[in-house]
Design a protein around this motif. Structure first.
Motif, PDB file in Angstrom:
ATOM      1  N   GLY A   1       0.038  80.630  49.462  1.00 38.43           N
ATOM      2  CA  GLY A   1      -0.069  81.703  50.455  1.00 38.43           C
ATOM      3  C   GLY A   1      -0.182  83.090  49.845  1.00 38.43           C
ATOM      4  O   GLY A   1       0.271  84.082  50.424  1.00 38.43           O
ATOM      5  N   LEU A   2      -0.808  83.186  48.659  1.00 36.49           N
ATOM      6  CA  LEU A   2      -0.924  84.491  47.985  1.00 36.49           C
ATOM      7  C   LEU A   2      -2.132  85.256  48.515  1.00 36.49           C
ATOM      8  O   LEU A   2      -3.208  84.700  48.687  1.00 36.49           O
ATOM      9  CB  LEU A   2      -1.054  84.287  46.476  1.00 36.49           C
ATOM     10  CG  LEU A   2       0.157  83.617  45.800  1.00 36.49           C
ATOM     11  CD1 LEU A   2      -0.178  83.230  44.371  1.00 36.49           C
ATOM     12  CD2 LEU A   2       1.357  84.548  45.820  1.00 36.49           C
ATOM     13  N   GLN A   3      -1.929  86.546  48.776  1.00 33.95           N
ATOM     14  CA  GLN A   3      -3.010  87.396  49.292  1.00 33.95           C
ATOM     15  C   GLN A   3      -3.720  88.059  48.121  1.00 33.95           C
ATOM     16  O   GLN A   3      -3.269  89.069  47.602  1.00 33.95           O
ATOM     17  CB  GLN A   3      -2.432  88.469  50.229  1.00 33.95           C
ATOM     18  CG  GLN A   3      -1.812  87.926  51.503  1.00 33.95           C
ATOM     19  CD  GLN A   3      -2.800  87.117  52.334  1.00 33.95           C
ATOM     20  OE1 GLN A   3      -3.884  87.586  52.653  1.00 33.95           O
ATOM     21  NE2 GLN A   3      -2.448  85.884  52.671  1.00 33.95           N
ATOM     22  N   VAL A   4      -4.820  87.472  47.687  1.00 36.79           N
ATOM     23  CA  VAL A   4      -5.574  88.055  46.576  1.00 36.79           C
ATOM     24  C   VAL A   4      -7.026  87.596  46.697  1.00 36.79           C
ATOM     25  O   VAL A   4      -7.292  86.496  47.181  1.00 36.79           O
ATOM     26  CB  VAL A   4      -4.941  87.630  45.217  1.00 36.79           C
ATOM     27  CG1 VAL A   4      -5.083  86.123  44.989  1.00 36.79           C
ATOM     28  CG2 VAL A   4      -5.539  88.397  44.055  1.00 36.79           C
ATOM     29  N   LYS A   5      -7.948  88.457  46.313  1.00 32.15           N
ATOM     30  CA  LYS A   5      -9.362  88.093  46.353  1.00 32.15           C
ATOM     31  C   LYS A   5      -9.717  87.357  45.059  1.00 32.15           C
ATOM     32  O   LYS A   5      -9.275  87.766  43.980  1.00 32.15           O
ATOM     33  CB  LYS A   5     -10.240  89.356  46.446  1.00 32.15           C
ATOM     34  CG  LYS A   5      -9.938  90.206  47.668  1.00 32.15           C
ATOM     35  CD  LYS A   5     -10.600  89.650  48.898  1.00 32.15           C
ATOM     36  CE  LYS A   5     -10.432  90.560  50.096  1.00 32.15           C
ATOM     37  NZ  LYS A   5     -10.653  89.849  51.351  1.00 32.15           N
ATOM     38  N   CYS A   6     -10.521  86.310  45.162  1.00 31.68           N
ATOM     39  CA  CYS A   6     -10.914  85.544  43.976  1.00 31.68           C
ATOM     40  C   CYS A   6     -12.408  85.679  43.719  1.00 31.68           C
ATOM     41  O   CYS A   6     -13.216  85.443  44.617  1.00 31.68           O
ATOM     42  CB  CYS A   6     -10.596  84.061  44.166  1.00 31.68           C
ATOM     43  SG  CYS A   6      -8.841  83.738  44.317  1.00 31.68           S
ATOM     44  N   ILE A   7     -12.759  86.087  42.498  1.00 30.72           N
ATOM     45  CA  ILE A   7     -14.175  86.134  42.141  1.00 30.72           C
ATOM     46  C   ILE A   7     -14.405  85.261  40.909  1.00 30.72           C
ATOM     47  O   ILE A   7     -13.489  85.054  40.103  1.00 30.72           O
ATOM     48  CB  ILE A   7     -14.677  87.581  41.888  1.00 30.72           C
ATOM     49  CG1 ILE A   7     -14.001  88.191  40.647  1.00 30.72           C
ATOM     50  CG2 ILE A   7     -14.446  88.454  43.097  1.00 30.72           C
ATOM     51  CD1 ILE A   7     -14.651  89.489  40.178  1.00 30.72           C
ATOM     52  N   ILE A   8     -15.633  84.723  40.798  1.00 28.67           N
ATOM     53  CA  ILE A   8     -15.918  83.826  39.675  1.00 28.67           C
ATOM     54  C   ILE A   8     -17.221  84.222  39.004  1.00 28.67           C
ATOM     55  O   ILE A   8     -18.071  84.892  39.598  1.00 28.67           O
ATOM     56  CB  ILE A   8     -15.978  82.354  40.135  1.00 28.67           C
ATOM     57  CG1 ILE A   8     -17.083  82.141  41.183  1.00 28.67           C
ATOM     58  CG2 ILE A   8     -14.633  81.903  40.703  1.00 28.67           C
ATOM     59  CD1 ILE A   8     -17.290  80.677  41.579  1.00 28.67           C
ATOM     60  N   GLY A   9     -17.369  83.799  37.743  1.00 26.47           N
ATOM     61  CA  GLY A   9     -18.591  84.087  37.001  1.00 26.47           C
ATOM     62  C   GLY A   9     -18.693  83.179  35.789  1.00 26.47           C
ATOM     63  O   GLY A   9     -17.754  82.473  35.451  1.00 26.47           O
ATOM     64  N   GLY A  10     -19.851  83.214  35.139  1.00 28.27           N
ATOM     65  CA  GLY A  10     -20.095  82.362  33.979  1.00 28.27           C
ATOM     66  C   GLY A  10     -21.468  81.734  34.107  1.00 28.27           C
ATOM     67  O   GLY A  10     -22.030  81.674  35.201  1.00 28.27           O
ATOM     68  N   ALA A  11     -22.007  81.272  32.981  1.00 28.61           N
ATOM     69  CA  ALA A  11     -23.395  80.783  32.957  1.00 28.61           C
ATOM     70  C   ALA A  11     -23.743  79.745  34.031  1.00 28.61           C
ATOM     71  O   ALA A  11     -24.771  79.867  34.684  1.00 28.61           O
ATOM     72  CB  ALA A  11     -23.716  80.247  31.569  1.00 28.61           C
ATOM     73  N   PRO A  12     -22.911  78.704  34.249  1.00 31.50           N
ATOM     74  CA  PRO A  12     -23.350  77.675  35.212  1.00 31.50           C
ATOM     75  C   PRO A  12     -23.017  78.019  36.666  1.00 31.50           C
ATOM     76  O   PRO A  12     -23.350  77.264  37.573  1.00 31.50           O
ATOM     77  CB  PRO A  12     -22.538  76.451  34.766  1.00 31.50           C
ATOM     78  CG  PRO A  12     -21.282  77.010  34.193  1.00 31.50           C
ATOM     79  CD  PRO A  12     -21.637  78.352  33.604  1.00 31.50           C
TER      80      PRO A  12
ATOM     81  N   ALA B   1     -14.487  80.868  47.002  1.00 34.38           N
ATOM     82  CA  ALA B   1     -14.248  82.130  46.278  1.00 34.38           C
ATOM     83  C   ALA B   1     -14.734  83.292  47.145  1.00 34.38           C
ATOM     84  O   ALA B   1     -15.605  83.125  47.993  1.00 34.38           O
ATOM     85  CB  ALA B   1     -14.989  82.122  44.950  1.00 34.38           C
ATOM     86  N   ASP B   2     -14.164  84.477  46.911  1.00 36.56           N
ATOM     87  CA  ASP B   2     -14.548  85.659  47.704  1.00 36.56           C
ATOM     88  C   ASP B   2     -15.810  86.322  47.179  1.00 36.56           C
ATOM     89  O   ASP B   2     -16.379  87.193  47.824  1.00 36.56           O
ATOM     90  CB  ASP B   2     -13.405  86.687  47.714  1.00 36.56           C
ATOM     91  CG  ASP B   2     -12.186  86.136  48.432  1.00 36.56           C
ATOM     92  OD1 ASP B   2     -12.260  85.957  49.660  1.00 36.56           O
ATOM     93  OD2 ASP B   2     -11.181  85.847  47.760  1.00 36.56           O
ATOM     94  N   GLY B   3     -16.205  85.942  45.961  1.00 35.46           N
ATOM     95  CA  GLY B   3     -17.405  86.575  45.421  1.00 35.46           C
ATOM     96  C   GLY B   3     -17.817  85.956  44.103  1.00 35.46           C
ATOM     97  O   GLY B   3     -17.043  85.268  43.446  1.00 35.46           O
TER      98      GLY B   3
END
Length: 210
Positions: free
Chosen positions: A167-178, A189-191
């Motif tokens: 229940g943590l309030q945090v935005k999650c973003i991801i990145g990387g080649a694939p 994910a949020d972005g």
């Protein structure tokens, strides 16, 4: 009159020794520390970001510029009270469990710092539990995860699922080649950011909206 333009150019060119010299000279001349940071050091990285995004600069050059900027900030930081250190938000960043790649992640961390964020860089091979423990400890606005291997991509979902469970309030973003926007949508994910400059813009957007 402080020569911010020349300091900015030294940052863009990644001339670390020169940045140290110019920063120290400005400090000695009584230039305000925050002016040195904002008008000289960060101003340089604000030019580097878009150039990198447009393909006019490459990763090694950006890393050199970020290192040069960090060298200048190192000189100025002791002169600034922590409360005055400009920060537009706190970002937690790490490479997910099973993945040992960190050049891209470190580049994103440097670009975020030069964009005015406070960055907590967890490092590589970080399990979901460690992400969650760090979120509870540091209370960031955004969590950034990176993966370079197709085999470790799904570990991002593991982190997001655990964050939601807790229940943590945090935005999650991801990145990387694939990684792609489709994959980001799929795992909730949020972005998604295709490169370091986009990651900075994305974090600013997400924090402004929250």
């Amino acid at each position: 009159m402080a020569d911010f333009e020349s300091l900015t150019q030294s940052v863009i060119s990644g001339r670390e020794a020169q940045v140290r010299e110019q920063t120290a000279a400005m400090v000695a001349a009584g230039v305000k520390p925050l002016e040195i940071i904002n008008q000289g050091l960060i101003a340089g990285m604000n030019i580097v970001g878009p150039r990198f995004k447009n393909g006019d600069m490459f990763v090694p050059e950006v890393l050199m510029a970020a290192k040069a900027m960090a060298a200048g900030i190192e000189i100025v930081r002791p002169l600034i009270a922590d409360t005055d250190m400009p920060s537009i938000g706190k970002i937690l960043i790490g490479t997910v469990r099973g993945d040992l790649h960190d050049i891209g992640k470190n580049l994103v961390a440097m670009m975020l710092e030069s964009g005015g964020f406070t960055v907590i860089n967890l490092g590589i091979d970080i399990p979901a539990e460690k992400f969650v423990a760090a979120i509870k400890e540091h209370k960031p606005g955004v969590v950034g995860m990176s993966a370079l291997l197709t085999t470790t991509m799904l570990n991002m979902k593991e982190v997001i699922d655990l964050i939601n469970e807790e229940g943590l309030q945090v935005k999650c973003i991801i990145g990387g080649a694939p990684i792609s926007q489709e994959f980001a949508d799929e795992i909730g994910a949020d972005g998604y950011a295709p490169d370091a400059a986009s990651a900075v813009e994305l974090c600013k957007k997400l924090l402004a909206a929250s």
